[in-house]
Enzyme design. Structure first.
Site, PDB file in Angstrom:
ATOM      1  N   ASP A  27       0.853  -1.187   0.000  1.00  0.00           N
ATOM      2  CA  ASP A  27       0.000   0.000   0.000  1.00  0.00           C
ATOM      3  C   ASP A  27       0.889   1.237   0.000  1.00  0.00           C
ATOM      4  OD1 ASP A  27      -1.744   2.217   1.136  1.00  0.00           O
ATOM      5  OD2 ASP A  27      -3.190   0.586   1.084  1.00  0.00           O
ATOM      6  N   ALA A  85     -16.766   2.790   2.967  1.00  0.00           N
ATOM      7  CA  ALA A  85     -15.533   3.564   2.804  1.00  0.00           C
ATOM      8  C   ALA A  85     -14.637   3.050   1.674  1.00  0.00           C
ATOM      9  CB  ALA A  85     -14.760   3.636   4.118  1.00  0.00           C
ATOM     10  N   GLN A  86     -15.237   2.455   0.634  1.00  0.00           N
ATOM     11  CA  GLN A  86     -14.448   2.016  -0.516  1.00  0.00           C
ATOM     12  C   GLN A  86     -14.111   3.234  -1.365  1.00  0.00           C
ATOM     13  OE1 GLN A  86     -16.288  -1.064  -2.869  1.00  0.00           O
ATOM     14  NE2 GLN A  86     -14.505  -1.289  -4.183  1.00  0.00           N
ATOM     15  N   VAL A  88     -11.584   2.910  -4.122  1.00  0.00           N
ATOM     16  CA  VAL A  88     -11.226   2.424  -5.454  1.00  0.00           C
ATOM     17  C   VAL A  88     -12.174   1.280  -5.784  1.00  0.00           C
ATOM     18  CG1 VAL A  88      -9.430   1.391  -6.894  1.00  0.00           C
ATOM     19  CG2 VAL A  88      -8.798   3.060  -5.139  1.00  0.00           C
ATOM     20  N   HIS A  92     -10.516  -5.207  -3.636  1.00  0.00           N
ATOM     21  CA  HIS A  92      -9.191  -5.329  -3.042  1.00  0.00           C
ATOM     22  C   HIS A  92      -9.299  -5.666  -1.565  1.00  0.00           C
ATOM     23  CE1 HIS A  92     -10.316  -1.067  -2.686  1.00  0.00           C
ATOM     24  NE2 HIS A  92      -9.487  -0.961  -1.659  1.00  0.00           N
ATOM     25  N   HIS A  94      -7.236  -5.466   1.973  1.00  0.00           N
ATOM     26  CA  HIS A  94      -6.126  -4.870   2.718  1.00  0.00           C
ATOM     27  C   HIS A  94      -5.672  -5.888   3.756  1.00  0.00           C
ATOM     28  CE1 HIS A  94      -6.662  -0.544   1.600  1.00  0.00           C
ATOM     29  NE2 HIS A  94      -7.911  -0.940   1.378  1.00  0.00           N
TER      30      HIS A  94
END
Length: 106
Positions: A27, A85-86, A88, A92, A94
């Site tokens: 990240d 709170a996405q 992009v 994905h 994290h």
């Protein structure tokens, strides 16, 4: 998305693992000493849009045979949509570690 650009190498990233289905990279704004992202190469906008056709991709990106994830158990977060709170809209995961994380996050 920015992740599509990382996949096609038009945006640089520190790649930790790659195969034909998924990509793992550090990240750029880590929230813990260990913070990397696991993404499918085929763009899926969000986890709530994963369908039956995505079973192989979903399984590989979370716990693949060769395993993009390290052999130790680390917390993982998947943001889903605006209220999740996405930021992009390319699925994905994290993966965070290296320090004690509080719960709930945020």
């Amino acid at each position: 998305t920015i992740f599509s650009k990382i996949i096609d190498r038009s945006v640089p990233a520190t790649i930790l693992y790659e195969d034909d289905k998924c990509l793992v990279f550090r990240d750029v704004a880590p929230q813990a000493p260990i913070h990397f992202l696991v993404i499918p190469k085929r763009p899926i906008p969000r986890i709530s849009r994963v369908g039956p056709q995505d079973t192989e991709v979903r399984g590989l990106c979370v716990c693949g045979e060769r395993g993009p994830l390290p052999p130790v158990l680390l917390p993982a977060v998947i943001n889903d949509g605006k209220h999740g709170a996405q930021s992009v809209y390319h699925l994905h995961l994290h993966v965070l570690g290296g320090r004690q994380l509080s719960w709930p996050p945020g």
